[in-house]
Write a protein that holds these residues in place. Structure first.
Motif, PDB file in Angstrom:
ATOM      1  N   SER A  38       4.784  -5.963   7.528  1.00 47.83           N
ATOM      2  CA  SER A  38       3.569  -6.171   6.736  1.00 47.83           C
ATOM      3  C   SER A  38       2.558  -7.035   7.471  1.00 47.83           C
ATOM      4  O   SER A  38       1.362  -7.002   7.166  1.00 47.83           O
ATOM      5  N   THR A  71      -1.495  -6.959   7.282  1.00 47.16           N
ATOM      6  CA  THR A  71      -2.193  -8.183   6.857  1.00 47.16           C
ATOM      7  C   THR A  71      -3.230  -8.583   7.889  1.00 47.16           C
ATOM      8  O   THR A  71      -4.369  -8.941   7.556  1.00 47.16           O
ATOM      9  N   VAL A 117      -6.241  -6.040   7.808  1.00 49.68           N
ATOM     10  CA  VAL A 117      -7.166  -6.265   6.699  1.00 49.68           C
ATOM     11  C   VAL A 117      -8.059  -7.470   6.976  1.00 49.68           C
ATOM     12  O   VAL A 117      -9.287  -7.422   6.814  1.00 49.68           O
ATOM     13  N   ASN A 118      -7.466  -8.574   7.401  1.00 48.07           N
ATOM     14  CA  ASN A 118      -8.250  -9.778   7.677  1.00 48.07           C
ATOM     15  C   ASN A 118      -9.176  -9.585   8.877  1.00 48.07           C
ATOM     16  O   ASN A 118     -10.300 -10.105   8.892  1.00 48.07           O
ATOM     17  N   LEU A 177      -9.685  -0.364   3.741  1.00 47.52           N
ATOM     18  CA  LEU A 177      -8.821  -1.506   3.440  1.00 47.52           C
ATOM     19  C   LEU A 177      -7.749  -1.132   2.421  1.00 47.52           C
ATOM     20  O   LEU A 177      -6.588  -1.537   2.543  1.00 47.52           O
ATOM     21  N   ILE A 219      -3.668  -1.348   2.630  1.00 45.68           N
ATOM     22  CA  ILE A 219      -2.865  -2.041   1.624  1.00 45.68           C
ATOM     23  C   ILE A 219      -1.812  -1.115   1.038  1.00 45.68           C
ATOM     24  O   ILE A 219      -0.638  -1.477   0.897  1.00 45.68           O
ATOM     25  N   CYS A 225       0.828  -0.476   3.627  1.00 42.45           N
ATOM     26  CA  CYS A 225       1.650  -1.678   3.799  1.00 42.45           C
ATOM     27  C   CYS A 225       2.756  -1.739   2.752  1.00 42.45           C
ATOM     28  O   CYS A 225       3.935  -1.911   3.080  1.00 42.45           O
ATOM     29  N   PHE A 229      -4.050 -10.278   0.156  1.00 43.44           N
ATOM     30  CA  PHE A 229      -5.047  -9.208   0.246  1.00 43.44           C
ATOM     31  C   PHE A 229      -6.180  -9.439  -0.758  1.00 43.44           C
ATOM     32  O   PHE A 229      -7.358  -9.245  -0.436  1.00 43.44           O
TER      33      PHE A 229
END
Length: 309
Positions: free
Chosen positions: A82, A86, A89-90, A112, A116, A119, A281
């Motif tokens: 994950s 993560t 996304v960031n 995004l 998610i 993930c 998230f």
């Protein structure tokens, strides 16, 4: 000093178990080491000592095998993967904030949500969906974006849905039933049978069908496309005191909506780790939406000033 809100949040953080397979293994291994040292002093018979060593070695092996099976069932090893999503996304949100003037928010949001959904699908080993639900000023719940696959397959709904008609969202809004950080259910049909879950979608797709036999009751037809759901607020609040008449954003209550992740299978979300991952998230999305909203307000103000002059 922590605020009252921080204290409430900390009280809801997952608690690590007092006993785990790792601790049990360490205790047994330590005891076996002690027995190995004192056995020659207590037992002069070589055969007896051998039996004793075999017993402890068998116990250690059984604990290790049980631990491996437990970890596989809990899928804890998949949480390492994950980190990839993560970071993605960031990373994307960071770049979007820096290039907000040229960023189109909707395609970015779908990308995004894809990350998610993927993930969580990797973690639990089954297909998960992800969507954003906006909370309107009149408390209407409106899906504004879905992950790519769900967006293609989902049928458009014509009915309006509101906060009070949906347990997962209203519980978070009013911090009911201890659900102030997230809503998580791994068995929505069971929750519905217990009269602890309502969903306004049932008005469109009909109520679930129940089979009853004396005191035994079970849901035989569940019309929602998911049986497990994780819902997280996209917000900043400094107290659990929501406005009662209309949604207002200010320095103390800034609520964008909800990040929803669901699955058509039961018992898929780990109750300790999944809410924390989803919360990371949701917090990142809050940062993105806040910066984008600030940019739009500044742009509108600038255009207004240019028209005046």
């Amino acid at each position: 000093m922590p605020t009252e809100l921080q204290t409430k949040f900390e009280a809801q953080l997952p608690k690590l178990p007092h006993f785990s397979f790792e601790r049990i293994f360490h205790y047994v291994a330590g005891l076996a080491s002690i027995i190995a040292l004192v056995a020659p002093l207590l037992f002069s018979d070589t055969k007896t000592r051998s039996y004793l060593y075999i017993i402890f070695l068998t116990i250690i092996v059984l604990i290790l095998l049980t631990s491996l099976i437990y970890l596989k069932r809990k899928r804890l090893n998949r949480y390492a993967q994950s980190l990839i999503f993560t970071h993605y996304v960031n990373h994307v949100i960071r770049d979007a904030i820096q290039e907000v003037a040229v960023t189109k928010i909707m395609p970015l949001t779908v990308s995004l949500l894809d990350a998610i959904a993927t993930c969580f699908s990797v973690i639990i080993g089954e297909r998960c969906r992800a969507c954003l639900v906006e909370l309107k000023p009149d408390y209407e719940l409106k899906v504004t974006a879905r992950d790519g696959i769900t967006k293609v397959t989902n049928k458009k709904k014509v009915k309006k849905h509101f906060l009070e008609g949906n347990t997962d969202f209203s519980d978070l809004w009013y911090a009911r039933n201890g659900r102030s950080r997230y809503f998580l259910s791994n068995d929505l049909p069971k929750l519905w049978l217990q009269h602890k879950y309502v969903n306004s979608s049932f008005e469109e797709i009909d109520q679930p069908e129940v089979f009853s036999f004396f005191s035994f009751r079970t849901v035989v037809k569940w019309n929602l496309p998911y049986k497990s759901a994780l819902v997280l607020p996209i917000r900043y609040i400094s107290s659990f005191a929501p406005p009662e008449t209309t949604l207002q954003r200010d320095d103390h209550w800034n609520y964008w909506g909800f990040l929803c992740v669901d699955c058509n299978s039961k018992r898929v979300f780990d109750e300790n780790y999944c809410p924390e991952l989803g919360g990371a998230f949701a917090d990142a999305l809050f940062t993105l939406f806040s910066h984008y909203n600030t940019f739009l307000n500044e742009k509108i103000t600038q255009e207004h000033v240019e028209k005046i002059h």
